[in-house]
Design an enzyme around this catalytic site. Structure first.
Site, mmCIF file in Angstrom:
data_model
loop_
_atom_site.group_PDB
_atom_site.id
_atom_site.type_symbol
_atom_site.label_atom_id
_atom_site.label_comp_id
_atom_site.label_asym_id
_atom_site.label_seq_id
_atom_site.Cartn_x
_atom_site.Cartn_y
_atom_site.Cartn_z
ATOM 1 N N TYR A 56 0.853 -1.198 0.000
ATOM 2 C CA TYR A 56 0.000 0.000 0.000
ATOM 3 C C TYR A 56 0.876 1.231 0.000
ATOM 4 O O TYR A 56 1.848 1.300 0.750
ATOM 5 C CB TYR A 56 -0.898 0.033 1.245
ATOM 6 N N GLU A 58 -0.650 4.728 -0.388
ATOM 7 C CA GLU A 58 -1.535 5.889 -0.568
ATOM 8 C C GLU A 58 -0.753 7.170 -0.332
ATOM 9 O O GLU A 58 0.050 7.259 0.600
ATOM 10 C CB GLU A 58 -2.717 5.810 0.402
ATOM 11 N N ASP A 202 -7.614 13.590 -24.747
ATOM 12 C CA ASP A 202 -7.477 12.174 -24.384
ATOM 13 C C ASP A 202 -6.710 11.508 -25.525
ATOM 14 O O ASP A 202 -7.257 11.269 -26.605
ATOM 15 C CB ASP A 202 -8.880 11.576 -24.225
ATOM 16 N N THR A 228 -4.030 6.281 -21.726
ATOM 17 C CA THR A 228 -3.773 4.961 -21.172
ATOM 18 C C THR A 228 -2.325 4.632 -21.508
ATOM 19 O O THR A 228 -1.687 5.336 -22.299
ATOM 20 C CB THR A 228 -4.695 3.887 -21.783
ATOM 21 N N LYS A 231 -1.844 0.991 -25.081
ATOM 22 C CA LYS A 231 -2.226 0.887 -26.502
ATOM 23 C C LYS A 231 -0.955 1.040 -27.347
ATOM 24 O O LYS A 231 -0.095 0.178 -27.271
ATOM 25 C CB LYS A 231 -3.311 1.919 -26.818
ATOM 26 N N ARG A 237 -1.621 -2.243 -18.543
ATOM 27 C CA ARG A 237 -2.924 -1.572 -18.524
ATOM 28 C C ARG A 237 -2.899 -0.504 -17.432
ATOM 29 O O ARG A 237 -2.603 -0.798 -16.276
ATOM 30 C CB ARG A 237 -4.044 -2.565 -18.201
#
Ligand code: DSN
Length: 419
Positions: A56, A58, A202, A228, A231, A237
């Site tokens: 973790y 955060e 985008d 992203t 691609k 991903r």
């Protein structure tokens, strides 16, 4: 799969391992023409499967909510530095779990519920998070869509400007998931300035082309650039947001704690690897070949009678209107026939499509994944031929078996990346 991890999984959970092996075989033995997919390097997969998944973290480097984050800080800083260098950006947030999450954070940062957003219609190549009614974006905000023109099937900037001045959006979105032509980010920025809107680009589909200089960059023009990483960029991903230094704190706040909790640190490690790969000179050649292959595939399909939306492609994808060659064939049926022959595509609306989104009259094809396998122009001619014959075969098992055998042979000659 990475060898020692694969051995361990095979021993501890053969049932899951068997499914993974079947997927590896499927990817090896089929031609991947989905424009948004790719095959990552072994290095990216290794980082993605690393012990970073255990942690973790955060918060952000130097400001975490948990102890033990020294290596989390190192990897996130490395990913940030590589991303900023690659895109020549002032600030980046590498934590978005996906493109949708990246877009969500930008909306939260600049919009209030019911504010007006001007964006490309999904039916003309946009994206569901750009305002589709059933998506949060279409529910929360007042969406004014712009589309492509009937004659050119391209976005007309004069029309975008007219809509912007009429509706005074707070946010203008440019970028697409099925648009084969160059996007004029400078013109969008000019319009945004004129009507007092902020601009979000985008670039999920074309990010790789942008870093290779094969498509103009959105970074100097847009307030926010979302992408992203999986691609054309050929990473794991995930998503990223770029912005100017003045908006850095706002964007970071709306990723964490605004819309996400703990970042996926194993994915951030894999993003760092992919960004490192994209900084190498051979990445530019790879992107060039993606574009050359798309043109070759488009030309081969056109010579077989298929109509391409807007007449061709400037980037890595094309939209094929099936109606010229097969007036009664839907995109859905074509997708199924092609899959049966080992050619993987997705059905897609064409602009002003009279069929429903679940049926469609078109297919979207892209060349990033085939280019990753080392295919070049001669193979694109073969792929067009296989695709054409598979569609002509329809349900004819004998013809399909012959095409499918040739698909497997082509895949055997161009194996998935071994490094
Ligand atoms: N689903 C992606 C695509 O295929 O383009 C967009 O998010």
């Amino acid at each position: 799969m990475v060898a020692h991890l694969a051995r361990s999984l095979a021993e501890s959970d053969p049932e899951v391992m068997a499914i993974i092996v079947r997927e590896e075989e499927r990817q090896q033995n089929t031609l991947e023409l989905i424009a948004s997919e790719n095959h990552v390097s072994l290095a990216v997969r290794t980082a993605n499967a690393s012990v970073f998944t255990n942690k973790y973290a955060e918060g952000y480097p130097g400001k975490r909510y948990y102890g033990g984050c020294v290596n989390m800080d190192a990897i996130e800083n490395l990913a940030r530095e590589r991303a900023k260098k690659l895109f020549s950006a002032e600030h980046v947030n590498v934590q978005p779990h996906s493109g949708a999450q990246a877009n969500t954070a930008v909306y939260m940062a600049v919009l209030q519920p019911q504010d007006t957003v001007l964006s490309l219609d999904l039916a003309h190549g946009g994206h569901l998070t750009h305002g589709l009614k059933v998506n949060f974006s279409g529910t929360m905000y007042r969406i004014v869509p712009y589309g492509v023109e009937r004659d050119t099937e391209q976005v007309d900037m004069a029309n975008v400007r007219r809509l912007a001045l009429e509706h005074k959006p707070k946010l203008i979105i440019c970028g697409a998931s099925a648009y084969p032509r160059t996007i004029d980010f400078a013109a969008f920025a000019q319009i945004a300035k004129e009507c007092g809107a902020r601009l979000m680009a985008d670039i999920a589909h074309i990010a790789g082309l942008i870093v290779a200089g094969l498509h103009p960059s959105s970074i100097p023009h847009a307030d926010f650039t979302t992408t992203t990483t999986h691609k054309t960029l050929r990473g794991p991903r995930g998503g990223m947001i770029f912005c100017r230094a003045a908006d850095a704190a706002l964007i970071d706040k709306w990723i964490f704690p605004g819309t996400q909790g703990g970042p996926l640190m194993h994915t951030i490690a894999a993003k760092a690897v992919a960004l490192g790969e994209a900084l190498r000179p051979d990445f530019k050649q790879y992107q060039q070949q993606i574009v050359v292959n798309a043109r070759a595939l488009a030309e081969s399909l056109r010579s077989r009678g298929y109509r391409l939306v807007s007449g061709g492609t400037d980037n890595h994808l094309m939209l094929v209107d099936l109606r010229n060659v097969h007036p009664d064939l839907t995109g859905k049926q074509a997708e199924g026939w092609l899959e049966a022959a080992g050619v993987i595509v997705n059905k897609n609306m064409i602009p002003f499509d009279e069929r429903k989104p679940t049926q469609t009259s078109g297919l979207r094809l892209g060349t990033p994944a085939l280019t990753t396998r080392g295919m070049k122009e001669p193979e694109m001619v073969r792929v067009a031929d296989l695709l054409h014959r598979a569609l002509a075969a329809g349900d004819d098992e004998a013809v399909r078996a012959k095409v499918s055998g040739e698909v497997r042979e082509l895949c055997r000659q161009f194996p998935l990346p071994q490094a």
